[in-house]
Design a protein around this motif. Structure first.
Motif, PDB file in Angstrom:
ATOM      1  N   ALA A  17      -0.450  -4.184   8.544  1.00 66.99           N
ATOM      2  CA  ALA A  17      -1.073  -2.872   8.392  1.00 66.99           C
ATOM      3  C   ALA A  17      -0.608  -2.275   7.076  1.00 66.99           C
ATOM      4  O   ALA A  17       0.546  -2.441   6.686  1.00 66.99           O
ATOM      5  CB  ALA A  17      -0.714  -1.952   9.558  1.00 66.99           C
ATOM      6  N   VAL A  18      -1.517  -1.592   6.394  1.00 67.83           N
ATOM      7  CA  VAL A  18      -1.203  -0.979   5.109  1.00 67.83           C
ATOM      8  C   VAL A  18      -1.611   0.492   5.168  1.00 67.83           C
ATOM      9  O   VAL A  18      -2.786   0.805   5.357  1.00 67.83           O
ATOM     10  CB  VAL A  18      -1.944  -1.683   3.949  1.00 67.83           C
ATOM     11  N   PRO A  19      -0.647   1.417   5.043  1.00 66.45           N
ATOM     12  CA  PRO A  19      -0.991   2.841   5.032  1.00 66.45           C
ATOM     13  C   PRO A  19      -1.551   3.244   3.680  1.00 66.45           C
ATOM     14  O   PRO A  19      -1.294   2.609   2.663  1.00 66.45           O
ATOM     15  CB  PRO A  19       0.348   3.523   5.315  1.00 66.45           C
ATOM     16  N   GLY A  20      -2.316   4.303   3.677  1.00 68.04           N
ATOM     17  CA  GLY A  20      -2.907   4.815   2.443  1.00 68.04           C
ATOM     18  C   GLY A  20      -3.789   5.998   2.792  1.00 68.04           C
ATOM     19  O   GLY A  20      -3.484   6.779   3.693  1.00 68.04           O
ATOM     20  N   GLN A  21      -4.922   6.129   2.073  1.00 70.33           N
ATOM     21  CA  GLN A  21      -5.868   7.177   2.447  1.00 70.33           C
ATOM     22  C   GLN A  21      -6.337   6.976   3.880  1.00 70.33           C
ATOM     23  O   GLN A  21      -6.651   7.929   4.593  1.00 70.33           O
ATOM     24  CB  GLN A  21      -7.074   7.167   1.499  1.00 70.33           C
ATOM     25  N   GLN A  22      -6.374   5.717   4.316  1.00 68.78           N
ATOM     26  CA  GLN A  22      -6.700   5.350   5.688  1.00 68.78           C
ATOM     27  C   GLN A  22      -5.778   4.211   6.099  1.00 68.78           C
ATOM     28  O   GLN A  22      -5.258   3.493   5.249  1.00 68.78           O
ATOM     29  CB  GLN A  22      -8.168   4.932   5.801  1.00 68.78           C
TER      30      GLN A  22
END
Length: 258
Positions: A91-96
């Motif tokens: 999983a990669v956090p960011g704007q979404q």
């Protein structure tokens, strides 16, 4: 016994049907424990245990050790990605929040692309049907790089601020397929300075490098063998004194027949 009754308010009063549920621990020796976790939107989100391979557990907002589910927006939540198949890999956090599964990357967001809330079910939407591999994805600027399911292609999709959406994934290895005609990508790392490089560990033992500058539209591939050894793992750290990054390898070598 009296102390326990007093502390937990244990009584023998009858409880109305439908006002209670029998709960069990999601994490235990039998079902296993989450495979990975990320911070996103002030929550600590755990994902994918052996017993619940498609489930995400989110802590309370700014309350990272609280996982007791509730109905208020900032309460902890638990959600199973019915749209995904197989396993969740990363999983990669960011704007979404972007989640990699066997049948492709997905984004998990709240209603109307807002934050994920415990008071309403999140939206899980597919970002492509190419599938993802267990290799942890990389976030570089507004782009996300991930290895396709078969482990032979590197794909990129970029977040567009105007549409608040990710573009369809592009095959970055399309013009250098000869570098990936055999074997698989096993790990990725990113060195930002002085030249932006994506380092791909390959099970052949010969790393593949991509000079990668999205803004300048630079995507240039090369093979980078290490003399007398096979590279098995890589990591990138800041240089202690220079404005640069260092690439470190774990290398297998034969020395004196051993």
């Amino acid at each position: 016994a009296d102390e326990i009754v007093e502390k937990y308010a244990i009584t023998d009063a009858e409880v109305a049907a439908g006002t209670w549920t029998l709960e069990s621990e999601a994490w235990n020796v039998t079902d296993g424990y989450p495979g990975f976790a990320v911070f996103h939107e002030q929550r600590l989100i755990y994902l994918s245990s052996p017993g619940f391979p498609l489930t995400a557990w989110g802590s309370g907002t700014n309350d990272y050790e609280n996982l007791a589910r509730g109905t208020l927006p900032d309460d902890p939540f638990e959600y199973t990605l019915a749209e995904a198949q197989g396993l969740l890999y990363w999983a990669v956090p960011g704007q979404q929040l972007i989640i990699g599964a066997e049948n492709g990357p997905f984004k998990m967001v709240g209603q109307n692309d807002g934050p994920i809330l415990a008071s309403e079910a999140p939206l899980v939407l597919s970002l492509g049907d190419y599938g993802t591999s267990p290799v942890e994805a990389l976030r570089v600027g507004h782009s996300l790089l991930y290895v396709q399911r078969q482990g032979t292609k590197l794909r990129e999709f970029t977040f567009q601020q105007l549409s608040f959406q990710y573009q369809p994934p592009e095959d970055l290895s399309a013009l250098s397929e000869h570098l990936f005609s055999s074997g698989h990508i096993t790990q990725m790392a990113y060195a930002q300075e002085p030249i932006p490089l994506v380092v791909l560990v390959h099970d052949s033992g010969v790393p593949r490098w991509m000079t990668y500058d999205k803004i300048q539209e630079v995507k240039a591939w090369s093979r980078q063998p290490v003399g007398g050894g096979l590279v098995r793992s890589a990591a990138v750290i800041p240089h202690p004194t220079l404005n640069a990054h260092q690439i470190w390898y774990v290398v297998a070598r034969v020395i004196g027949g051993v």
